[in-house]
Design an enzyme around this catalytic site. Structure first.
Site, PDB file in Angstrom:
ATOM      1  N   GLU A 417       0.831  -1.224   0.000  1.00 58.10           N
ATOM      2  CA  GLU A 417       0.000   0.000   0.000  1.00 58.10           C
ATOM      3  C   GLU A 417       0.857   1.262   0.000  1.00 58.10           C
ATOM      4  O   GLU A 417       0.601   2.212   0.730  1.00 58.10           O
ATOM      5  CB  GLU A 417      -0.977  -0.024   1.183  1.00 58.10           C
ATOM      6  CG  GLU A 417      -1.929  -1.201   1.079  1.00 58.10           C
ATOM      7  CD  GLU A 417      -3.248  -1.010   1.798  1.00 58.10           C
ATOM      8  OE1 GLU A 417      -3.570   0.123   2.185  1.00 58.10           O
ATOM      9  OE2 GLU A 417      -3.971  -1.997   1.936  1.00 58.10           O
TER      10      GLU A 417
HETATM   11  C1  LIG Z   1       1.865  -9.774  -0.021  1.00 56.80           C
HETATM   12  C2  LIG Z   1       1.529  -8.658  -0.956  1.00 56.80           C
HETATM   13  C3  LIG Z   1       0.207  -8.312  -1.179  1.00 56.80           C
HETATM   14  C4  LIG Z   1      -0.111  -7.317  -2.089  1.00 56.80           C
HETATM   15  N1  LIG Z   1      -1.436  -7.039  -2.372  1.00 56.80           N
HETATM   16  C5  LIG Z   1      -1.734  -6.169  -3.366  1.00 56.80           C
HETATM   17  C6  LIG Z   1      -3.103  -5.992  -3.801  1.00 56.80           C
HETATM   18  O1  LIG Z   1      -4.028  -6.580  -3.243  1.00 56.80           O
HETATM   19  N2  LIG Z   1      -3.353  -5.161  -4.847  1.00 56.80           N
HETATM   20  C7  LIG Z   1      -2.355  -4.482  -5.482  1.00 56.80           C
HETATM   21  O2  LIG Z   1      -2.641  -3.759  -6.425  1.00 56.80           O
HETATM   22  N3  LIG Z   1      -1.060  -4.615  -5.096  1.00 56.80           N
HETATM   23  C8  LIG Z   1      -0.730  -5.446  -4.065  1.00 56.80           C
HETATM   24  N4  LIG Z   1       0.579  -5.623  -3.680  1.00 56.80           N
HETATM   25  C9  LIG Z   1       1.618  -4.867  -4.349  1.00 56.80           C
HETATM   26  C10 LIG Z   1       2.256  -3.786  -3.490  1.00 56.80           C
HETATM   27  O3  LIG Z   1       1.388  -2.708  -3.335  1.00 56.80           O
HETATM   28  C11 LIG Z   1       3.582  -3.413  -4.201  1.00 56.80           C
HETATM   29  O4  LIG Z   1       4.476  -4.481  -3.937  1.00 56.80           O
HETATM   30  C12 LIG Z   1       4.144  -2.095  -3.738  1.00 56.80           C
HETATM   31  O5  LIG Z   1       3.349  -1.032  -4.196  1.00 56.80           O
HETATM   32  C13 LIG Z   1       5.585  -1.898  -4.248  1.00 56.80           C
HETATM   33  O6  LIG Z   1       5.689  -2.129  -5.614  1.00 56.80           O
HETATM   34  P1  LIG Z   1       6.804  -3.129  -6.160  1.00 56.80           P
HETATM   35  O7  LIG Z   1       6.732  -4.378  -5.358  1.00 56.80           O
HETATM   36  O8  LIG Z   1       6.657  -3.240  -7.623  1.00 56.80           O
HETATM   37  O9  LIG Z   1       8.188  -2.449  -5.808  1.00 56.80           O
HETATM   38  P2  LIG Z   1       8.984  -1.348  -6.664  1.00 56.80           P
HETATM   39  O10 LIG Z   1       8.067  -0.301  -7.148  1.00 56.80           O
HETATM   40  O11 LIG Z   1       9.817  -2.050  -7.639  1.00 56.80           O
HETATM   41  O12 LIG Z   1       9.889  -0.700  -5.539  1.00 56.80           O
HETATM   42  C14 LIG Z   1      10.931  -1.450  -4.879  1.00 56.80           C
HETATM   43  C15 LIG Z   1      11.576  -0.559  -3.850  1.00 56.80           C
HETATM   44  O13 LIG Z   1      12.178   0.561  -4.501  1.00 56.80           O
HETATM   45  C16 LIG Z   1      12.112   1.704  -3.688  1.00 56.80           C
HETATM   46  N5  LIG Z   1      11.477   2.783  -4.459  1.00 56.80           N
HETATM   47  C17 LIG Z   1      10.536   2.687  -5.423  1.00 56.80           C
HETATM   48  N6  LIG Z   1      10.219   3.893  -5.897  1.00 56.80           N
HETATM   49  C18 LIG Z   1      10.967   4.793  -5.214  1.00 56.80           C
HETATM   50  C19 LIG Z   1      11.096   6.203  -5.230  1.00 56.80           C
HETATM   51  N7  LIG Z   1      10.348   6.975  -6.025  1.00 56.80           N
HETATM   52  N8  LIG Z   1      11.968   6.777  -4.384  1.00 56.80           N
HETATM   53  C20 LIG Z   1      12.717   6.030  -3.546  1.00 56.80           C
HETATM   54  N9  LIG Z   1      12.638   4.705  -3.477  1.00 56.80           N
HETATM   55  C21 LIG Z   1      11.772   4.077  -4.300  1.00 56.80           C
HETATM   56  C22 LIG Z   1      11.324   1.324  -2.433  1.00 56.80           C
HETATM   57  O14 LIG Z   1      12.246   1.016  -1.407  1.00 56.80           O
HETATM   58  C23 LIG Z   1      10.599   0.061  -2.851  1.00 56.80           C
HETATM   59  O15 LIG Z   1      10.362  -0.811  -1.739  1.00 56.80           O
HETATM   60  C24 LIG Z   1       0.915  -6.614  -2.756  1.00 56.80           C
HETATM   61  C25 LIG Z   1       2.260  -6.946  -2.498  1.00 56.80           C
HETATM   62  C26 LIG Z   1       2.567  -7.951  -1.626  1.00 56.80           C
HETATM   63  C27 LIG Z   1       4.016  -8.320  -1.419  1.00 56.80           C
END
Ligand SMILES: Cc1cc2nc3c(=O)[nH]c(=O)nc-3n(C[C@H](O)[C@H](O)[C@H](O)COP(=O)(O)OP(=O)(O)OC[C@H]3O[C@@H](n4cnc5c(N)ncnc54)[C@H](O)[C@@H]3O)c2cc1C
Length: 598
Positions: A417
């Site tokens: 989130e």
């Molecule tokens: C168990 C689980 C349940 C989930 N449930 C849902 C759901 O029901 N619906 C849904 O839509 N999504 C869901 N998600 C997705 C979740 O919201 C995303 O994992 C989250 O938004 C992060 O996106 P990403 O994993 O692609 O990480 P990325 O966007 O690749 O980011 C990786 C890391 O990079 C860093 N980062 C990214 N952008 C920036 C920035 N601008 N500045 C500085 N640092 C940055 C942060 O440290 C981040 O943790 C779920 C994820 C998990 C693991």
């Protein structure tokens, strides 16, 4: 300008336009978060400490009693984790108890509870099982919320009753391979059919909680903008019986919150009737962010519940286990952990309650406060789990104790989130927008001092006033006056640093994440301190003169305030004394050399 620089610039301008559209829809009352950035304390949103009205409290007490009995008898968090499934009878039981109906309106079978009351329910569930808390959050706070807030009367009638009763499950599908933190980068497309009766969806979603078990999904997809080359994100209601709806993986194997079913989905030429558009076409991101805002408040509540469990477990162990002829609790380094945990849990609860009350009171612009709550409470819980783990020593490492599961479960909170880094940046920039605009207006007015002297004078006074005068923090208990004055003084100092940062970095501030982080951390400490002070004040008032000065709650409040002010001063001091250049240099080098130190 090189082409990559101009692409970056164009991307940044687009992001600013998107953010403007999303966040600043019209004149709003000044909230507590934005007020802090202007050097003001908008006390009315925080003080007096919000209480649940008596009638609702009675209903909530009955609901909580029934919920606790049900959870004692039927919820086995360890089994849910081991079997990676929340049994249907648990879901049905929660439905029967009206948990999914809590915040839904009466006319669709809901119970119309306040957010504060709902948070108490989420705290109870979160104190026992993170998987179940996330499942309920997705059903009620995120999945259903999009329909409650943005659905047409017909859509609400059609979809909500079955979600409220738990007959159907909800999911919220935003994340994709190319759209994680960068939510605006959704690649799933929705092309209008030739006759305009429906849209054809193509794309993939991943990490979707309840994605393969839900019967009603809110899905974000990109639609053409009429008359333009551009596309924009639109929210759709999707059901799994639509041809082309594909479950690629129903339950992705994962570290924690293993009871939740996290899915990968694909849509292949999937027709969705145009009546299933949720909210205004092209405004899906607004739907997504508004709904996630709700989710973040309940995140705060379930983290608070888990934090209280950590504290209880740590105390049980510290009082029971003896080493060196003493209980662990007799050692100062254990006491330090216990006290720190108590202070953290106290603050999390206070901050959740105040933030939930903003929604209950109809305040519309609470993005800043929910972002602060999410980052603060998820980090605080991580600290609490880790400390409870340490107090247990090796015993925590084994699966017969809940702490190894709680540790695994808690890790998602800092990512899901909205990753905490993204929210930290976001809240600093949203907060600084107010003073930034005032500066711009002041500069503008000073360019025409004769025509606009009155405006320049007022704006100048406002800035000057905020710099020299600490805002009043009203407390009812005289014994808290010194703390309140200290908070006011810290708000003033914070505002000075915000102004300095704006003057120093100007629009470059958009890229200065080290600065943003310090500002955001200081703002979070101020908000948390205000919530703690408000709660402490109300508890002192309730205790009256017969209150016990040795009450651990008061001690926890005081300890939190001391630590919070110290952390805030440190954040602000690091604006001037830091290793930023060295950090950038070493990171660049290590990034360039594939992680090798050379
Ligand atoms: C168990 C689980 C349940 C989930 N449930 C849902 C759901 O029901 N619906 C849904 O839509 N999504 C869901 N998600 C997705 C979740 O919201 C995303 O994992 C989250 O938004 C992060 O996106 P990403 O994993 O692609 O990480 P990325 O966007 O690749 O980011 C990786 C890391 O990079 C860093 N980062 C990214 N952008 C920036 C920035 N601008 N500045 C500085 N640092 C940055 C942060 O440290 C981040 O943790 C779920 C994820 C998990 C693991």
């Amino acid at each position: 300008m090189s082409s990559s620089k101009s692409r970056e610039q164009a991307e940044r301008e687009k992001q600013i336009r998107d953010a403007d559209e999303l966040l600043f829809s019209g004149p709003q009352k000044l909230g507590v978060g934005k007020g802090l950035f202007l050097g003001r304390f908008v006390a009315d949103w925080v003080m007096p400490y919000p209480q649940i009205p008596q009638v609702e409290q009675a209903e909530l007490d009955t609901s909580l009693e029934r919920l606790r009995k049900f959870l004692d008898e039927h919820l086995d968090a360890a089994a849910i984790d081991r079997q990676a499934d929340i049994p249907r009878e648990v879901i049905d039981g929660l439905a029967r108890l009206g948990v999914f109906a809590m915040t839904a309106p009466l006319d669709v079978g809901g119970r119309n509870f306040s957010q504060r009351a709902y948070c108490k329910v989420m705290e109870e569930i979160g104190s026992r099982c993170a998987s179940t808390a996330i499942f309920v959050n997705v059903q009620s706070s995120v999945g259903m919320r999009a329909l409650v807030l943005f659905g047409t009367p017909e859509q609400k009638r059609r979809w909500l009753p079955a979600l409220v009763s738990g007959e159907k499950l909800a999911a919220f599908a935003l994340t994709e391979p190319e759209a994680g933190s960068d939510a605006a980068n959704v690649q799933t497309t929705a092309r209008p059919s030739a006759d305009g009766s429906h849209y054809i969806l193509n794309g993939e979603k991943r990490y979707i909680t309840s994605g393969a078990i839900a019967q009603v999904l809110t899905v974000m997809a990109r639609t053409p903008v009429p008359g333009k080359e551009e596309t924009a994100i639109t929210a759709f209601i999707v059901t799994p019986d639509m041809p082309g709806f594909t479950v690629v993986e129903p339950r992705m194997e994962k570290l924690g919150v293993r009871g939740t079913a996290t899915a990968r989905l694909a849509f292949r030429d999937m027709p969705v009737p145009k009546e299933n558009i949720l909210g205004t076409p092209g405004k899906g991101l607004k739907v997504a962010l508004t709904v996630l805002d709700f989710g973040r408040v309940t995140f705060g509540a379930s983290c608070t519940g888990a934090a209280k469990t950590c504290l209880r477990l740590a105390v049980q162990h510290a009082t029971g286990r003896r080493q060196f002829g003493r209980t662990l609790g007799e050692f100062e380094l254990t006491k330090k952990k216990i006290a720190r945990m108590a202070a953290g849990a106290y603050a999390m609860e206070a901050m959740t309650n105040v933030t939930a009350s903003l929604i209950d009171r109809g305040f519309e612009d609470y993005m800043l406060e929910t972002a602060m709550l999410k980052v603060f409470s998820t980090e605080a819980l991580w600290m609490l789990v880790s400390e409870a783990f340490q107090v247990h020593g090796g015993a925590a490492y084994f699966t017969d104790k809940p702490l190894e599961r709680m540790l695994r479960d808690a890790r998602i909170n800092q990512i899901g989130e909205g990753a905490n880094e993204v929210l930290t940046s976001f809240l600093a920039l949203v907060g600084m927008r107010g003073p930034g605009q005032q500066f711009q207006q002041l500069q503008e007015a000073l360019r025409h001092p004769w025509g606009e002297w009155r405006r320049a004078w007022v704006l100048g006074l406002d800035r000057l006033g905020a710099a020299v005068r600490s805002p009043e923090v009203p407390v009812r208990s005289e014994s808290l006056r010194a703390h309140a004055d200290r908070l006011g003084d810290h708000i003033r100092r914070f505002n000075i640093e915000v102004n300095r940062a704006l003057i120093r970095h100007r629009e470059e501030i958009l890229d200065r994440q080290y600065v943003q982080e310090r500002i955001a951390r200081a703002a979070m400490e101020l908000f948390a301190s205000a919530c703690v002070l408000s709660r402490w004040d109300s508890e002192l008032q309730a205790a009256g003169s017969g209150g016990d000065p040795g009450d651990a709650r008061f001690g926890a409040a005081e300890l939190f305030l001391r630590g919070s002010f110290r952390r805030m001063r440190r954040s602000l001091a690091e604006m001037h004394d830091n290793d930023d250049d060295a950090v950038t240099a070493i990171a660049n080098r290590v990034l360039r050399h594939g992680g090798e130190l050379r």
